[in-house]
Write an enzyme that holds these catalytic residues in place. Structure first.
Site, PDB file in Angstrom:
ATOM      1  N   GLU A 243      25.762 122.569 125.649  1.00  0.00           N
ATOM      2  CA  GLU A 243      27.128 122.815 125.157  1.00  0.00           C
ATOM      3  C   GLU A 243      27.989 121.687 125.715  1.00  0.00           C
ATOM      4  O   GLU A 243      28.195 121.600 126.914  1.00  0.00           O
ATOM      5  CB  GLU A 243      27.590 124.193 125.644  1.00  0.00           C
ATOM      6  CG  GLU A 243      28.654 124.785 124.756  1.00  0.00           C
ATOM      7  CD  GLU A 243      30.037 124.380 125.175  1.00  0.00           C
ATOM      8  OE1 GLU A 243      30.414 123.216 124.873  1.00  0.00           O
ATOM      9  OE2 GLU A 243      30.729 125.191 125.797  1.00  0.00           O
ATOM     10  N   GLU A 377      36.991 112.790 124.751  1.00  0.00           N
ATOM     11  CA  GLU A 377      37.359 114.059 125.369  1.00  0.00           C
ATOM     12  C   GLU A 377      38.064 113.765 126.696  1.00  0.00           C
ATOM     13  O   GLU A 377      37.474 113.143 127.583  1.00  0.00           O
ATOM     14  CB  GLU A 377      36.096 114.903 125.613  1.00  0.00           C
ATOM     15  CG  GLU A 377      36.431 116.260 126.164  1.00  0.00           C
ATOM     16  CD  GLU A 377      35.214 117.179 126.265  1.00  0.00           C
ATOM     17  OE1 GLU A 377      34.191 116.745 126.813  1.00  0.00           O
ATOM     18  OE2 GLU A 377      35.306 118.327 125.812  1.00  0.00           O
TER      19      GLU A 377
HETATM   20  P1  NDP Z   1      29.200 116.622 134.079  1.00  0.00           P
HETATM   21  O1  NDP Z   1      28.636 116.720 132.728  1.00  0.00           O
HETATM   22  O2  NDP Z   1      28.852 115.483 134.942  1.00  0.00           O
HETATM   23  O3  NDP Z   1      28.868 117.930 134.948  1.00  0.00           O
HETATM   24  C1  NDP Z   1      28.425 119.159 134.458  1.00  0.00           C
HETATM   25  C2  NDP Z   1      27.295 119.707 135.333  1.00  0.00           C
HETATM   26  O4  NDP Z   1      26.141 118.857 135.255  1.00  0.00           O
HETATM   27  C3  NDP Z   1      27.620 119.765 136.809  1.00  0.00           C
HETATM   28  O5  NDP Z   1      27.005 120.916 137.382  1.00  0.00           O
HETATM   29  C4  NDP Z   1      26.978 118.499 137.324  1.00  0.00           C
HETATM   30  O6  NDP Z   1      26.742 118.492 138.705  1.00  0.00           O
HETATM   31  C5  NDP Z   1      25.691 118.469 136.550  1.00  0.00           C
HETATM   32  N1  NDP Z   1      25.025 117.171 136.486  1.00  0.00           N
HETATM   33  C6  NDP Z   1      25.568 115.939 136.560  1.00  0.00           C
HETATM   34  N2  NDP Z   1      24.608 114.996 136.448  1.00  0.00           N
HETATM   35  C7  NDP Z   1      23.424 115.641 136.297  1.00  0.00           C
HETATM   36  C8  NDP Z   1      22.069 115.229 136.130  1.00  0.00           C
HETATM   37  N3  NDP Z   1      21.730 113.945 136.075  1.00  0.00           N
HETATM   38  N4  NDP Z   1      21.122 116.163 135.998  1.00  0.00           N
HETATM   39  C9  NDP Z   1      21.442 117.477 136.026  1.00  0.00           C
HETATM   40  N5  NDP Z   1      22.710 117.931 136.202  1.00  0.00           N
HETATM   41  C10 NDP Z   1      23.695 117.033 136.323  1.00  0.00           C
HETATM   42  O7  NDP Z   1      30.773 116.707 133.957  1.00  0.00           O
HETATM   43  P2  NDP Z   1      31.854 116.092 134.961  1.00  0.00           P
HETATM   44  O8  NDP Z   1      32.102 117.067 136.013  1.00  0.00           O
HETATM   45  O9  NDP Z   1      31.493 114.705 135.409  1.00  0.00           O
HETATM   46  O10 NDP Z   1      33.097 115.958 134.000  1.00  0.00           O
HETATM   47  C11 NDP Z   1      33.249 114.795 133.203  1.00  0.00           C
HETATM   48  C12 NDP Z   1      33.647 115.144 131.816  1.00  0.00           C
HETATM   49  O11 NDP Z   1      32.691 115.998 131.207  1.00  0.00           O
HETATM   50  C13 NDP Z   1      34.930 115.942 131.704  1.00  0.00           C
HETATM   51  O12 NDP Z   1      36.053 115.163 131.841  1.00  0.00           O
HETATM   52  C14 NDP Z   1      34.772 116.530 130.344  1.00  0.00           C
HETATM   53  O13 NDP Z   1      35.125 115.597 129.367  1.00  0.00           O
HETATM   54  C15 NDP Z   1      33.293 116.818 130.250  1.00  0.00           C
HETATM   55  N6  NDP Z   1      32.990 118.229 130.566  1.00  0.00           N
HETATM   56  C16 NDP Z   1      32.784 119.074 129.536  1.00  0.00           C
HETATM   57  C17 NDP Z   1      32.589 120.414 129.781  1.00  0.00           C
HETATM   58  C18 NDP Z   1      32.376 121.367 128.679  1.00  0.00           C
HETATM   59  O14 NDP Z   1      32.640 122.550 128.833  1.00  0.00           O
HETATM   60  N7  NDP Z   1      31.849 120.945 127.574  1.00  0.00           N
HETATM   61  C19 NDP Z   1      32.614 120.955 131.137  1.00  0.00           C
HETATM   62  C20 NDP Z   1      32.761 119.964 132.173  1.00  0.00           C
HETATM   63  C21 NDP Z   1      32.965 118.658 131.865  1.00  0.00           C
HETATM   64  P3  NDP Z   1      27.903 117.936 139.676  1.00  0.00           P
HETATM   65  O15 NDP Z   1      29.086 118.785 139.439  1.00  0.00           O
HETATM   66  O16 NDP Z   1      27.381 118.097 141.014  1.00  0.00           O
HETATM   67  O17 NDP Z   1      28.118 116.504 139.270  1.00  0.00           O
END
Ligand code: NDP
Length: 481
Positions: A243, A377
């Site tokens: 998602e 986004e």
């Molecule tokens: P990420 O996609 O990096 O983070 C989401 C989750 O994935 C977190 O639990 C993160 O861990 C984890 N993650 C990151 N890298 C990896 C990897 N290589 N393998 C497995 N898991 C991983 O989002 P960000 O927090 O960096 O946010 C950046 C942008 O993402 C936001 O500005 C927004 O645009 C988008 N976003 C979209 C969401 C949605 O609902 N669709 C929700 C959140 C973000 P950790 O937190 O430790 O990095």
């Protein structure tokens, strides 16, 4: 963390800081899981699946889910306050989220006994069945915008389906899930069925996705990480659901109810500080009401009270982290060059708010759909207002994006609305509203917004696999040779 029903530290003993975004102060330290902790948690989940959980009846799984729902409801105050302190969102929104957490567990508690297979009408004297079985061990990776709710959207259907799991909350917002996990045992969840690890994406998330004992990966977050996860899951051909957010159009025709339109546009993008995957960040307004609607939105946006989420007067809290605040500010700068700024565009001047990660609700207008602020986004309170001429023009602009999570259309003409509904490329389309989400209804995106669906029976389906069983009812040999 919670592994095999025990509250444990990371094997390395390392921890990391969790911040209160309203003050920029450290509010907790949590274990910093590494590959060794992940390995332990996955092995525990594997064992729990193979030795016991798969024999627990659907009725019992349903009862456990209902107890988890009851616990979430009973602890709404504690969980909502913690959610607000950790994520920044206003308390009223956290209370709403925790209510949704409980509803999600309730729904899947009810569904557990309604998952069934089919009997097929095959030729010859035979009976064929398609039976649904849990897929095994799920890895679940959670974002920071709705911390406990996004966890519930993944835990509840997986428990309902009979899987075991290892779940990783976002590094910024692990607290409500870690708190909730303390009550798993008293709700009757056997040890090892749900394991919670706190850690960073690269050091904990990546080894979790890649682990050979994981059968299914469920992720919510950014497109870039979504792609990385899909690549990693490909190695083990794991079932994946993603998602990944969007750049959703919120479309207002001139015949829409004006007051509802103004409210709906603001709510669509400023709720939860704009940190919403389905945020209506592109507001498309038909030219006859363009100026009037812009003026009305700006006036109302000026009245949005920024403040710490625990202050009942606050209508918008800080964004989740310093990094996210800086990201939003970068887009505010880009927007100034690409379009006209109507309101906001920076950080609030109040020195109290300077301590935290607050950004102003911001409206840019006369935005071209090719602008960066209309394509990427932002995940913050930034609205891009785009004019359009007619239905065809609205559809062209709305669908001109790599994303396809959500869209909304506002008009008093139901035929026009339904024509738009049919042509909008989005997994969720609202008519005369934006954002309401129901656990009964499917949630997920078209195009780059993701793969698979959460919630409803579709959510449980993501954690199931289908087995075909053929039963020969003839008592004679096949007679071929
Ligand atoms: P990420 O996609 O990096 O983070 C989401 C989750 O994935 C977190 O639990 C993160 O861990 C984890 N993650 C990151 N890298 C990896 C990897 N290589 N393998 C497995 N898991 C991983 O989002 P960000 O927090 O960096 O946010 C950046 C942008 O993402 C936001 O500005 C927004 O645009 C988008 N976003 C979209 C969401 C949605 O609902 N669709 C929700 C959140 C973000 P950790 O937190 O430790 O990095």
């Amino acid at each position: 963390m919670l592994i095999d029903g025990e509250r444990v530290a990371a094997a390395s003993g390392r921890t990391f800081d969790v911040m209160n975004p309203a003050t920029g102060e450290v509010m907790a330290k949590v274990p910093d899981a590494q590959a060794a902790d992940v390995d332990r948690a996955v092995k525990v989940a594997r064992r729990a699946f193979d030795e016991g959980w798969r024999d627990v009846t659907a009725q019992e799984r349903g009862r456990i889910l209902l107890r988890l729902a009851e616990k979430a409801r009973a602890e709404t105050k504690t969980l909502a306050e913690l959610e607000t302190l950790n994520s920044g969102k206003p308390l009223a929104e956290s209370e709403f989220d925790i209510g949704d957490v409980a509803t999600c567990f309730e729904y899947y508690g009810g569904l557990a006994t309604k998952l069934h297979g089919e009997v097929l009408n095959v030729p010859d004297n035979a009976l064929s069945m398609a039976i649904r079985e849990p897929i095994g061990v799920a890895a679940q990776i959670i974002p920071w915008n709705y911390p406990l709710l996004m966890a519930a959207w993944k835990l509840a259907p997986a428990i309902c389906a009979g899987c075991t799991m290892v779940i990783k909350p976002a590094e910024q917002t692990p607290l409500t899930l870690l708190k909730f996990a303390r009550w798993f045992e008293e709700c009757g969840l056997p040890k090892g069925v749900v394991n919670v690890i706190s850690g960073f994406g690269e050091s904990a998330g990546a080894p979790l996705v890649a682990h050979k004992d994981v059968d299914k990966v469920a992720f919510t977050g950014s497109v870039e990480v979504g792609k990385t996860i899909m690549r990693a899951a490909a190695e083990g051909l794991k079932k994946v659901s993603l998602e990944l957010g969007g750049k959703s159009p919120n479309i207002f025709f001139a015949d829409a109810d004006f007051e509802s339109a103004v409210d709906g546009a603001l709510f669509g993008v400023f709720i939860n500080q704009g940190e919403v995957c389905s945020a209506g960040s592109r507001v498309l307004v038909q030219r006859p009401i363009y100026k009037k609607m812009l003026d009305a939105m700006v006036e109302k946006a000026r009245g949005i009270k920024l403040g710490p989420g625990l202050d009942p007067a606050s209508k918008m809290g800080p964004v989740v982290s310093k990094a996210q605040m800086e990201r939003v500010m970068r887009y505010q700068e880009i927007g100034r060059k690409e379009a006209k700024l109507a309101v906001g565009g920076g950080r609030p001047k109040d020195p109290e708010l300077q301590r935290g990660y607050f950004v102003e609700p911001t409206i840019f207008y006369d935005v071209d759909n090719s602008a960066t602020i209309a394509r990427e986004e932002i995940f913050g309170p930034v609205m891009s207002v785009i004019p359009f001429d007619d239905e065809k023009d609205a559809l062209r602009i709305a669908n001109d994006t790599q994303y396809g999570l959500a869209a909304a259309v506002w008009s008093r003409d139901i035929f026009k609305c339904l024509r738009m509904v049919k042509r909008l490329q989005a997994g969720i389309v609202w008519v005369n509203h934006m954002q309401p989400t129901y656990v009964e209804a499917p949630w997920g995106g078209y195009k780059m917004s993701g793969i698979g669906r959460e919630l409803g029976p579709w959510g449980a389906e993501e954690y199931l696999q289908v087995k075909q069983v053929h039963i020969n009812l003839n008592e004679q040999p096949i007679g071929w040779y």
